[in-house]
Design an enzyme around this catalytic site. Sequence first.
Site, short mmCIF file in Angstrom:
data_model
loop_
_atom_site.label_atom_id
_atom_site.label_comp_id
_atom_site.label_asym_id
_atom_site.label_seq_id
_atom_site.Cartn_x
_atom_site.Cartn_y
_atom_site.Cartn_z
N GLU A 267 -11.87 -9.17 5.13
CA GLU A 267 -12.05 -8.41 3.89
C GLU A 267 -12.34 -9.29 2.68
OE1 GLU A 267 -8.15 -6.48 3.62
OE2 GLU A 267 -7.68 -7.76 1.91
N HIS B 45 -8.44 -2.11 0.37
CA HIS B 45 -7.13 -2.71 0.05
C HIS B 45 -6.59 -2.11 -1.25
CE1 HIS B 45 -4.58 -6.47 1.05
NE2 HIS B 45 -3.85 -5.62 0.35
N ARG C 213 -2.09 -5.82 6.93
CA ARG C 213 -3.02 -6.95 6.81
C ARG C 213 -4.07 -6.81 7.90
NH1 ARG C 213 -1.47 -7.41 2.45
NH2 ARG C 213 -0.54 -9.19 1.37
N ASP D 38 -7.02 0.28 5.46
CA ASP D 38 -7.03 -0.15 4.06
C ASP D 38 -7.25 -1.66 3.98
OD1 ASP D 38 -6.69 0.36 1.22
OD2 ASP D 38 -4.84 -0.80 1.38
P1 NAI Z 1 9.12 -6.08 4.49
O1 NAI Z 1 9.34 -7.54 4.58
O2 NAI Z 1 10.09 -5.25 3.71
O3 NAI Z 1 9.04 -5.47 5.97
C1 NAI Z 1 8.34 -6.07 7.02
C2 NAI Z 1 9.03 -5.70 8.30
O4 NAI Z 1 8.27 -6.24 9.38
C3 NAI Z 1 10.46 -6.27 8.41
O5 NAI Z 1 11.37 -5.25 8.77
C4 NAI Z 1 10.34 -7.33 9.49
O6 NAI Z 1 11.52 -7.48 10.26
C5 NAI Z 1 9.20 -6.75 10.33
N1 NAI Z 1 8.57 -7.77 11.17
C6 NAI Z 1 8.40 -9.08 10.93
N2 NAI Z 1 7.81 -9.67 11.97
C7 NAI Z 1 7.61 -8.70 12.90
C8 NAI Z 1 7.06 -8.70 14.21
N3 NAI Z 1 6.61 -9.82 14.77
N4 NAI Z 1 7.02 -7.53 14.87
C9 NAI Z 1 7.51 -6.39 14.31
N5 NAI Z 1 8.05 -6.34 13.09
C10 NAI Z 1 8.10 -7.48 12.39
O7 NAI Z 1 7.64 -5.88 3.93
P2 NAI Z 1 7.02 -4.60 3.23
O8 NAI Z 1 7.23 -4.68 1.75
O9 NAI Z 1 7.45 -3.38 3.94
O10 NAI Z 1 5.47 -4.86 3.47
C11 NAI Z 1 4.90 -4.83 4.77
C12 NAI Z 1 3.49 -5.39 4.72
O11 NAI Z 1 2.67 -4.52 3.95
C13 NAI Z 1 3.37 -6.75 3.96
O12 NAI Z 1 3.62 -7.81 4.84
C14 NAI Z 1 1.96 -6.74 3.48
O13 NAI Z 1 1.16 -7.41 4.43
C15 NAI Z 1 1.58 -5.26 3.46
N6 NAI Z 1 1.24 -4.78 2.11
C16 NAI Z 1 0.02 -4.18 1.93
C17 NAI Z 1 -0.35 -3.70 0.68
C18 NAI Z 1 -1.66 -3.00 0.45
O14 NAI Z 1 -2.05 -2.79 -0.72
N7 NAI Z 1 -2.40 -2.61 1.48
C19 NAI Z 1 0.54 -3.88 -0.48
C20 NAI Z 1 1.83 -4.46 -0.14
C21 NAI Z 1 2.14 -4.91 1.11
#
Ligand code: NAI
Length: 345
Positions: A263, A295, A234, A258
């Site tokens: 954005e 994105h 993000r 990305d």
């Molecule tokens: P997820 O929920 O599986 O993993 C997120 C990880 O971040 C978890 O292990 C969590 O413990 C950790 N986390 C939470 N707060 C934290 C902090 N303060 N410091 C360090 N780690 C922390 O989510 P997933 O599916 O891996 O997605 C991650 C991010 O990717 C999403 O939140 C979304 O913003 C982004 N995303 C971007 C896309 C794109 O097209 N560019 C598409 C899909 C997701």
Amino acid sequence: MKFAFFDTKPYDKPHFERYGQENGVTFKFFETKLNEDTVKLAHGFHGVCVFVNDTVNAAVIDRLHEFGVKIVALRCAGFNNVDMKHAFGKIHVVRVPAYSPYAVAEHAMALLLASTRKIHKAFNRSKEFNFSLAGLTGFDLYGKTVGVIGTGKIGRIFVNICLGFGMKVLAYDKFPSKELESTAGVKYVELDELLAGSDIISLHCPLTEETQHLIGKEAIEKCKKGVVLINTSRGALVDSEALLAGIKSRQIGAACLDVYEEESDWFFEDNSANIMEDDTLARLISMPNVIVTSHQAFLTEEALENIAETTVNNIISLSKTGQCPNELCYRGGTAEDCKDGKCFA
Ligand code: NAI
């Protein structure tokens, strides 16, 4: 059931139309984003289907509630654009927790390789039959240390891709993964150690109050000189002004973005005939060592298929049983995390 579908793009329609028709859900596609001005379009619908740059703030939620709209179906994983606390007791919020974590992790690696091997420059040169190699020297990823912040679904896949390249991994997560902890080549460390020890840093944590501007002036100063920063998570995880300053001072060697803080004003649309009014974005894009994609990390056929299927299943599940495993809890977690099992009352 009728759903108002906001911020429609041509690639959304075929999958949603097909899954909708098969399951009795009709989507009315609007090109406009959902916000305070456009929320009136949702009048008469059972729910709204929204994406990352639609605004689901308190004012929008109140209007939706007033119209009797029961469901906000996010067709994405992140939900930082929804005022979850305000939604509690008024409207169900469901999301697609994972559609293709591989799509995002692979895009992060694609950006990294493009950047380190200067593919973006080589592509433009060869289009003009300029086959000079001057200025295209890159560096091997093999043996380098990558810092991965957030080791959830996407972060873990990215870690595995990096291990496949023979890289060492420093990981940081609020909730470290036991499985990853015991993986050879991966070491969980505190954030400062990750910043100081990584040649490349990739962000895969969600945007929360805690993680906003996680990579700001101070963090950038703690990084290795010449670090490559990848953000496919993000935009607001990175303070764009600090990033720009870090690039100008050469502290940051390259950036692969990305996502971008502001954005929603620009991404996903053709602005080629408009004057770019965001000076920071314009300056970042003008840098030879910055690659920006709009994105698009999620944008694969597999992901689009999964997004439509899961969204329709979420809607059906909620309407038939009043429950859905992908419902978000007002505390910002998932229904499964919610101790009292009641995310909506
Ligand atoms: P997820 O929920 O599986 O993993 C997120 C990880 O971040 C978890 O292990 C969590 O413990 C950790 N986390 C939470 N707060 C934290 C902090 N303060 N410091 C360090 N780690 C922390 O989510 P997933 O599916 O891996 O997605 C991650 C991010 O990717 C999403 O939140 C979304 O913003 C982004 N995303 C971007 C896309 C794109 O097209 N560019 C598409 C899909 C997701």
